[in-house]
Design a protein around this motif. Sequence first.
Motif, PDB file in Angstrom:
ATOM      1  N   HIS A  69       0.845  -1.206   0.000  1.00  0.00           N
ATOM      2  CA  HIS A  69       0.000   0.000   0.000  1.00  0.00           C
ATOM      3  C   HIS A  69       0.874   1.246   0.000  1.00  0.00           C
ATOM      4  CE1 HIS A  69      -3.334   2.694   0.891  1.00  0.00           C
ATOM      5  NE2 HIS A  69      -4.161   1.680   0.732  1.00  0.00           N
ATOM      6  N   SER A  70       0.399   2.292  -0.646  1.00  0.00           N
ATOM      7  CA  SER A  70       1.224   3.488  -0.813  1.00  0.00           C
ATOM      8  C   SER A  70       1.023   4.547   0.263  1.00  0.00           C
ATOM      9  CB  SER A  70       0.923   4.127  -2.177  1.00  0.00           C
ATOM     10  OG  SER A  70      -0.443   4.529  -2.255  1.00  0.00           O
ATOM     11  N   HIS A  71      -0.028   4.406   1.098  1.00  0.00           N
ATOM     12  CA  HIS A  71      -0.373   5.512   1.995  1.00  0.00           C
ATOM     13  C   HIS A  71       0.103   5.278   3.424  1.00  0.00           C
ATOM     14  CE1 HIS A  71      -2.471   8.952   3.624  1.00  0.00           C
ATOM     15  NE2 HIS A  71      -2.881   9.267   2.407  1.00  0.00           N
ATOM     16  N   ASP A  72       0.689   6.328   3.988  1.00  0.00           N
ATOM     17  CA  ASP A  72       1.228   6.285   5.342  1.00  0.00           C
ATOM     18  C   ASP A  72       0.156   5.989   6.396  1.00  0.00           C
ATOM     19  OD1 ASP A  72       3.601   6.741   7.035  1.00  0.00           O
ATOM     20  OD2 ASP A  72       2.496   8.464   7.790  1.00  0.00           O
ATOM     21  N   LEU A  73      -1.065   6.454   6.184  1.00  0.00           N
ATOM     22  CA  LEU A  73      -2.131   6.204   7.156  1.00  0.00           C
ATOM     23  C   LEU A  73      -2.471   4.715   7.261  1.00  0.00           C
ATOM     24  CD1 LEU A  73      -4.749   9.073   6.698  1.00  0.00           C
ATOM     25  CD2 LEU A  73      -3.282   8.652   8.662  1.00  0.00           C
ATOM     26  N   ILE A  74      -2.308   3.993   6.169  1.00  0.00           N
ATOM     27  CA  ILE A  74      -2.526   2.550   6.195  1.00  0.00           C
ATOM     28  C   ILE A  74      -1.332   1.853   6.815  1.00  0.00           C
ATOM     29  CG2 ILE A  74      -2.902   0.495   4.785  1.00  0.00           C
ATOM     30  CD1 ILE A  74      -5.336   2.343   5.004  1.00  0.00           C
ATOM     31  N   HIS A  75      -0.136   2.322   6.532  1.00  0.00           N
ATOM     32  CA  HIS A  75       1.060   1.754   7.153  1.00  0.00           C
ATOM     33  C   HIS A  75       0.984   1.870   8.678  1.00  0.00           C
ATOM     34  CE1 HIS A  75       3.387   2.945   3.226  1.00  0.00           C
ATOM     35  NE2 HIS A  75       2.470   2.002   3.021  1.00  0.00           N
ATOM     36  N   LYS A  76       0.596   3.051   9.147  1.00  0.00           N
ATOM     37  CA  LYS A  76       0.523   3.278  10.590  1.00  0.00           C
ATOM     38  C   LYS A  76      -0.552   2.412  11.238  1.00  0.00           C
ATOM     39  CE  LYS A  76       2.213   8.065  10.481  1.00  0.00           C
ATOM     40  NZ  LYS A  76       1.846   9.497  10.663  1.00  0.00           N
ATOM     41  N   ALA A  77      -1.740   2.374  10.637  1.00  0.00           N
ATOM     42  CA  ALA A  77      -2.837   1.600  11.219  1.00  0.00           C
ATOM     43  C   ALA A  77      -2.509   0.108  11.231  1.00  0.00           C
ATOM     44  CB  ALA A  77      -4.119   1.843  10.440  1.00  0.00           C
ATOM     45  N   THR A  78      -1.890  -0.379  10.164  1.00  0.00           N
ATOM     46  CA  THR A  78      -1.550  -1.802  10.093  1.00  0.00           C
ATOM     47  C   THR A  78      -0.463  -2.146  11.103  1.00  0.00           C
ATOM     48  OG1 THR A  78      -2.096  -1.785   7.733  1.00  0.00           O
ATOM     49  CG2 THR A  78      -0.843  -3.670   8.553  1.00  0.00           C
ATOM     50  N   GLY A  79       0.551  -1.296  11.198  1.00  0.00           N
ATOM     51  CA  GLY A  79       1.592  -1.519  12.202  1.00  0.00           C
ATOM     52  C   GLY A  79       1.044  -1.491  13.613  1.00  0.00           C
ATOM     53  N   TRP A  80       0.094  -0.603  13.851  1.00  0.00           N
ATOM     54  CA  TRP A  80      -0.573  -0.510  15.159  1.00  0.00           C
ATOM     55  C   TRP A  80      -1.271  -1.825  15.491  1.00  0.00           C
ATOM     56  CZ3 TRP A  80      -5.757   2.643  15.444  1.00  0.00           C
ATOM     57  CH2 TRP A  80      -6.330   2.500  16.728  1.00  0.00           C
ATOM     58  N   MET A  81      -2.036  -2.376  14.537  1.00  0.00           N
ATOM     59  CA  MET A  81      -2.739  -3.630  14.799  1.00  0.00           C
ATOM     60  C   MET A  81      -1.759  -4.785  14.998  1.00  0.00           C
ATOM     61  SD  MET A  81      -5.901  -2.935  15.042  1.00  0.00           S
ATOM     62  CE  MET A  81      -5.432  -1.311  15.690  1.00  0.00           C
ATOM     63  N   LEU A  82      -0.685  -4.806  14.233  1.00  0.00           N
ATOM     64  CA  LEU A  82       0.329  -5.847  14.425  1.00  0.00           C
ATOM     65  C   LEU A  82       0.957  -5.739  15.813  1.00  0.00           C
ATOM     66  CD1 LEU A  82       2.049  -5.790  10.922  1.00  0.00           C
ATOM     67  CD2 LEU A  82       0.492  -7.547  11.803  1.00  0.00           C
ATOM     68  N   ARG A  83       1.228  -4.528  16.238  1.00  0.00           N
ATOM     69  CA  ARG A  83       1.772  -4.319  17.585  1.00  0.00           C
ATOM     70  C   ARG A  83       0.815  -4.848  18.649  1.00  0.00           C
ATOM     71  NH1 ARG A  83       1.955   1.502  18.257  1.00  0.00           N
ATOM     72  NH2 ARG A  83      -0.099   1.329  19.231  1.00  0.00           N
ATOM     73  N   GLU A  84      -0.491  -4.613  18.452  1.00  0.00           N
ATOM     74  CA  GLU A  84      -1.476  -5.082  19.428  1.00  0.00           C
ATOM     75  C   GLU A  84      -1.513  -6.608  19.497  1.00  0.00           C
ATOM     76  OE1 GLU A  84      -3.088  -3.217  21.610  1.00  0.00           O
ATOM     77  OE2 GLU A  84      -2.008  -1.496  20.774  1.00  0.00           O
ATOM     78  N   ILE A  85      -1.287  -7.275  18.378  1.00  0.00           N
ATOM     79  CA  ILE A  85      -1.195  -8.739  18.397  1.00  0.00           C
ATOM     80  C   ILE A  85      -0.072  -9.168  19.322  1.00  0.00           C
ATOM     81  CG2 ILE A  85      -0.493 -10.741  17.010  1.00  0.00           C
ATOM     82  CD1 ILE A  85      -2.101  -9.571  14.696  1.00  0.00           C
ATOM     83  N   GLY A  86       1.063  -8.495  19.219  1.00  0.00           N
ATOM     84  CA  GLY A  86       2.188  -8.815  20.100  1.00  0.00           C
ATOM     85  C   GLY A  86       1.872  -8.599  21.556  1.00  0.00           C
ATOM     86  N   LYS A  87       1.055  -7.598  21.858  1.00  0.00           N
ATOM     87  CA  LYS A  87       0.692  -7.289  23.239  1.00  0.00           C
ATOM     88  C   LYS A  87      -0.349  -8.256  23.802  1.00  0.00           C
ATOM     89  CE  LYS A  87      -0.303  -2.960  24.019  1.00  0.00           C
ATOM     90  NZ  LYS A  87      -0.875  -1.603  23.764  1.00  0.00           N
ATOM     91  N   LYS A  88      -1.133  -8.876  22.911  1.00  0.00           N
ATOM     92  CA  LYS A  88      -2.230  -9.739  23.350  1.00  0.00           C
ATOM     93  C   LYS A  88      -1.895 -11.227  23.265  1.00  0.00           C
ATOM     94  CE  LYS A  88      -5.004  -6.301  24.184  1.00  0.00           C
ATOM     95  NZ  LYS A  88      -5.433  -6.000  25.578  1.00  0.00           N
ATOM     96  N   GLY A  89      -0.621 -11.546  23.427  1.00  0.00           N
ATOM     97  CA  GLY A  89      -0.230 -12.948  23.495  1.00  0.00           C
ATOM     98  C   GLY A  89       0.162 -13.574  22.176  1.00  0.00           C
ATOM     99  N   GLY A  90       0.246 -12.774  21.119  1.00  0.00           N
ATOM    100  CA  GLY A  90       0.578 -13.344  19.814  1.00  0.00           C
ATOM    101  C   GLY A  90       1.955 -12.963  19.305  1.00  0.00           C
ATOM    102  N   LYS A  91       2.882 -12.685  20.209  1.00  0.00           N
ATOM    103  CA  LYS A  91       4.193 -12.205  19.771  1.00  0.00           C
ATOM    104  C   LYS A  91       4.907 -13.222  18.893  1.00  0.00           C
ATOM    105  CE  LYS A  91       8.499 -10.086  21.353  1.00  0.00           C
ATOM    106  NZ  LYS A  91       9.285  -9.582  22.505  1.00  0.00           N
ATOM    107  N   HIS A  92       4.780 -14.500  19.222  1.00  0.00           N
ATOM    108  CA  HIS A  92       5.470 -15.511  18.413  1.00  0.00           C
ATOM    109  C   HIS A  92       4.912 -15.534  16.993  1.00  0.00           C
ATOM    110  CE1 HIS A  92       1.879 -17.473  19.946  1.00  0.00           C
ATOM    111  NE2 HIS A  92       2.035 -18.468  19.097  1.00  0.00           N
ATOM    112  N   LYS A  93       3.607 -15.357  16.847  1.00  0.00           N
ATOM    113  CA  LYS A  93       2.998 -15.307  15.513  1.00  0.00           C
ATOM    114  C   LYS A  93       3.400 -14.026  14.791  1.00  0.00           C
ATOM    115  CE  LYS A  93      -1.013 -18.205  16.502  1.00  0.00           C
ATOM    116  NZ  LYS A  93      -2.493 -18.319  16.483  1.00  0.00           N
ATOM    117  N   LEU A  94       3.494 -12.940  15.531  1.00  0.00           N
ATOM    118  CA  LEU A  94       3.911 -11.677  14.941  1.00  0.00           C
ATOM    119  C   LEU A  94       5.341 -11.784  14.418  1.00  0.00           C
ATOM    120  CD1 LEU A  94       3.673  -8.686  14.265  1.00  0.00           C
ATOM    121  CD2 LEU A  94       4.165  -8.160  16.679  1.00  0.00           C
ATOM    122  N   ILE A  95       6.220 -12.367  15.211  1.00  0.00           N
ATOM    123  CA  ILE A  95       7.613 -12.520  14.783  1.00  0.00           C
ATOM    124  C   ILE A  95       7.694 -13.358  13.514  1.00  0.00           C
ATOM    125  CG2 ILE A  95       9.811 -13.612  15.389  1.00  0.00           C
ATOM    126  CD1 ILE A  95       9.344 -12.627  18.263  1.00  0.00           C
TER     127      ILE A  95
END
Length: 242
Positions: free
Chosen positions: A183-209
């Motif tokens: 995707h070309s837009h920074d707003l999508i990059h930020k939102a997607t990175g935010w959701m990925l970070r939340e996966i790491g916080k909610k017990g999914g760090k191994h899947k995130l890695i």
Amino acid sequence: MNTAEKIIVEMTSLYEEKQANHLSRFFKTGKGEYGEGDKFLGIKVPITRAIVKEYRKTISIRDIEILIDSEWHEIRLSGFLFLLELYKNSIKDKDYEQAGSLVNFYLSKIDKGNNWDMVDLVSQYILGDWILRNPGKEMILLDLADKEGYLWHQRVAIVSTFTLIKVGKFDLTFQIAERFLTHSHDLIHKATGWMLREIGKKGGKHKLIKFLEKYKSTMPRTMLRYAIERFTEEERKYFMKK
């Protein structure tokens, strides 16, 4: 005077030029920016929420449509927050037919929520909640994610998965994140990175890695930085180097 008209009169009377100018800059309303042409009254979110609380018992779906169709950013935001109130009430009353109708109405009005605040404050609590309650309807978000050129539909798609992440359901987030790797837009990059970070916080760090290892060479740098914010310094250096 109907409820929508009362709300519009009250909110427009709160106009503050200095704050309106500040919000116009903050939400990128200049030519060529993502919020181009939007108009602000200068009302802070807590005040908007207070107005929603005041009128939520008398609001109708027609009132909400009038508010969401407003030229003013804060009035549109109030409309989406009122819609959320109606949705929560329908769920509380177990009126799932009404809830489904409100979801469809929300889907028809996404373009009116044309900035990140109107997406982030509402989408996960309406659309995310609906999908969590109705397994098998995940295609709603995948279809939104695939709407190339529709920035707000796509942000709704990824942010709505936050509700699923909170209960340990990560697959849909990863599916959408894969779609947004180019995707070309920074707003999508930020939102997607935010959701990925939340996966790491909610017990999914191994899947995130595992996901990051697979896509580290193609993931936008902003998305990656957001995703690894809660990692150790050593882990962050490893992924940023890669």
